[in-house]
Design a protein around this motif. Structure first.
Motif, PDB file in Angstrom:
ATOM      1  N   UNK A  19       8.216  -0.181  -3.926  1.00  0.00           N
ATOM      2  CA  UNK A  19       8.735   1.181  -3.859  1.00  0.00           C
ATOM      3  C   UNK A  19       7.846   2.115  -4.662  1.00  0.00           C
ATOM      4  N   UNK A  20       7.808   3.357  -4.246  1.00  0.00           N
ATOM      5  CA  UNK A  20       7.079   4.391  -4.968  1.00  0.00           C
ATOM      6  C   UNK A  20       8.041   5.508  -5.322  1.00  0.00           C
ATOM      7  N   UNK A  21       7.905   6.019  -6.517  1.00  0.00           N
ATOM      8  CA  UNK A  21       8.757   7.112  -6.965  1.00  0.00           C
ATOM      9  C   UNK A  21       7.908   8.214  -7.535  1.00  0.00           C
ATOM     10  N   UNK A  22       8.422   9.434  -7.469  1.00  0.00           N
ATOM     11  CA  UNK A  22       7.676  10.562  -7.985  1.00  0.00           C
ATOM     12  C   UNK A  22       8.634  11.631  -8.458  1.00  0.00           C
ATOM     13  N   UNK A  23       8.425  12.116  -9.665  1.00  0.00           N
ATOM     14  CA  UNK A  23       9.305  13.160 -10.173  1.00  0.00           C
ATOM     15  C   UNK A  23       9.125  14.439  -9.369  1.00  0.00           C
ATOM     16  N   UNK A  24       7.918  14.647  -8.838  1.00  0.00           N
ATOM     17  CA  UNK A  24       7.686  15.844  -8.027  1.00  0.00           C
ATOM     18  C   UNK A  24       8.456  15.802  -6.722  1.00  0.00           C
ATOM     19  N   UNK A  25       8.886  14.624  -6.324  1.00  0.00           N
ATOM     20  CA  UNK A  25       9.650  14.472  -5.074  1.00  0.00           C
ATOM     21  C   UNK A  25      11.130  14.321  -5.389  1.00  0.00           C
ATOM     22  N   UNK A  26      11.565  14.917  -6.486  1.00  0.00           N
ATOM     23  CA  UNK A  26      12.982  14.854  -6.824  1.00  0.00           C
ATOM     24  C   UNK A  26      13.421  13.505  -7.324  1.00  0.00           C
TER      25      UNK A  26
ATOM     26  N   UNK B 170       0.852  -1.186   0.000  1.00  0.00           N
ATOM     27  CA  UNK B 170       0.000   0.000   0.000  1.00  0.00           C
ATOM     28  C   UNK B 170       0.886   1.234   0.000  1.00  0.00           C
ATOM     29  N   UNK B 171       0.494   2.225  -0.752  1.00  0.00           N
ATOM     30  CA  UNK B 171       1.309   3.421  -0.865  1.00  0.00           C
ATOM     31  C   UNK B 171       0.492   4.638  -0.486  1.00  0.00           C
ATOM     32  N   UNK B 172       1.208   5.703  -0.197  1.00  0.00           N
ATOM     33  CA  UNK B 172       0.572   6.984   0.072  1.00  0.00           C
ATOM     34  C   UNK B 172       1.298   8.035  -0.746  1.00  0.00           C
ATOM     35  N   UNK B 173       0.549   8.666  -1.627  1.00  0.00           N
ATOM     36  CA  UNK B 173       1.118   9.739  -2.451  1.00  0.00           C
ATOM     37  C   UNK B 173      -0.032  10.527  -3.046  1.00  0.00           C
ATOM     38  N   UNK B 174       0.120  11.833  -3.109  1.00  0.00           N
ATOM     39  CA  UNK B 174      -0.994  12.679  -3.506  1.00  0.00           C
ATOM     40  C   UNK B 174      -1.364  12.634  -4.974  1.00  0.00           C
ATOM     41  N   UNK B 175      -0.417  12.299  -5.824  1.00  0.00           N
ATOM     42  CA  UNK B 175      -0.684  12.279  -7.261  1.00  0.00           C
ATOM     43  C   UNK B 175      -0.483  10.850  -7.774  1.00  0.00           C
ATOM     44  N   UNK B 176      -0.499  10.699  -9.072  1.00  0.00           N
ATOM     45  CA  UNK B 176      -0.278   9.368  -9.641  1.00  0.00           C
ATOM     46  C   UNK B 176       1.161   8.949  -9.392  1.00  0.00           C
ATOM     47  N   UNK B 177       1.348   7.828  -8.746  1.00  0.00           N
ATOM     48  CA  UNK B 177       2.709   7.409  -8.409  1.00  0.00           C
ATOM     49  C   UNK B 177       3.315   6.524  -9.488  1.00  0.00           C
ATOM     50  N   UNK B 178       4.608   6.420  -9.446  1.00  0.00           N
ATOM     51  CA  UNK B 178       5.299   5.378 -10.189  1.00  0.00           C
ATOM     52  C   UNK B 178       5.609   4.277  -9.177  1.00  0.00           C
TER      53      UNK B 178
END
Lengths: 117, 114
Positions: B92-99, B24-32
């Motif tokens: 794992x979750x990644x986000x370009x908005x999070x660097x 389960x993940x938590x992220x405000x936008x669409x995650x990778x």
């Protein structure tokens, strides 16, 4: 093609001693990452380089940790002085580019297991 | 900030049985979203990833994962487990908005019984 190479694979030191880890990324990968993996946990990013520049070092404890990637290829992570709580696995990874390419796939080395006595 | 939870620390499965690992993940936008596997003494290896499009993703070694936005989940499955699948698995979750930062879960260790 060789993968990410790390040395040493294991290191045992006494507290307050210095220690250094070395990483050689996959040829052509300009982005390099150092992660810390505590026992029973997932890796946590310490620092990310794009070529020679450290573009994200916000999680690196700068009072005792330092890193360098002088020629934009291999990298060294140093701890001085080491503390008991630094016992962990230190992982190096590389990717072909940062940004979305960096998220696309990171290639990990086998890690260096550090034990501080 | 993004975060990942893997509720199961250990799972034991019989060889030939099916396997499902929860994430389960938590992220405000669409995650990778990613699944990595770590065998003893080895580095992490990417099994599969989800960026967009079809929510059922096929990976290497016979693994697949399904992205469910409504449940904030990205569970990993394999229909028939082999003894060589014994390892630790990280979501794992990644986000370009999070660097472009990858945030890993705590991992699930899979043991395979003969």
């Amino acid at each position: 093609e060789a993968g990410v190479v790390q040395s040493p694979r294991y290191k045992i030191i006494e507290k307050k001693q210095p220690v250094a880890f070395w990483c050689n990324p996959i040829s052509g990968h300009n982005t390099l990452y150092w992660y810390l993996q505590n026992l029973g946990q997932g890796p946590e990013l310490l620092i990310r380089y794009e070529n020679e520049e450290a573009v994200d070092d916000s999680q690196l404890p700068k009072d005792r940790f330092s890193a360098e990637r002088l020629k934009g290829v291999d990298s060294t992570l140093k701890i001085q002085p080491a503390e008991l709580g630094d016992s962990a696995v230190y992982l190096c990874a590389s990717s072909l580019g940062g940004g979305l390419a960096g998220l696309n796939e990171q290639f990990f080395g086998p890690g260096t297991r550090l034990t501080v006595l | 900030a993004q975060s990942v939870t893997q509720p199961d620390i250990h799972i034991t499965v019989s060889e030939g049985a099916s396997l499902e690992l929860r994430c389960n993940y938590s992220y405000g936008a669409t995650p990778y979203l990613f699944w990595y596997v770590q065998s003893p003494g080895q580095g992490l290896q990417l099994l599969l990833k989800y960026f967009s499009g079809d929510t059922l993703v096929q990976g290497i070694k016979g693994f697949e994962a399904e992205f469910k936005r409504s449940q904030s989940s990205f569970n990993l499955r394999k229909p028939s487990v082999h003894w060589s699948d014994a390892a630790e698995y990280f979501c794992a979750v990644g986000a370009t908005a999070a660097g472009n930062k990858l945030t890993f879960g705590g991992g699930t260790r899979v043991l395979v019984k003969p």
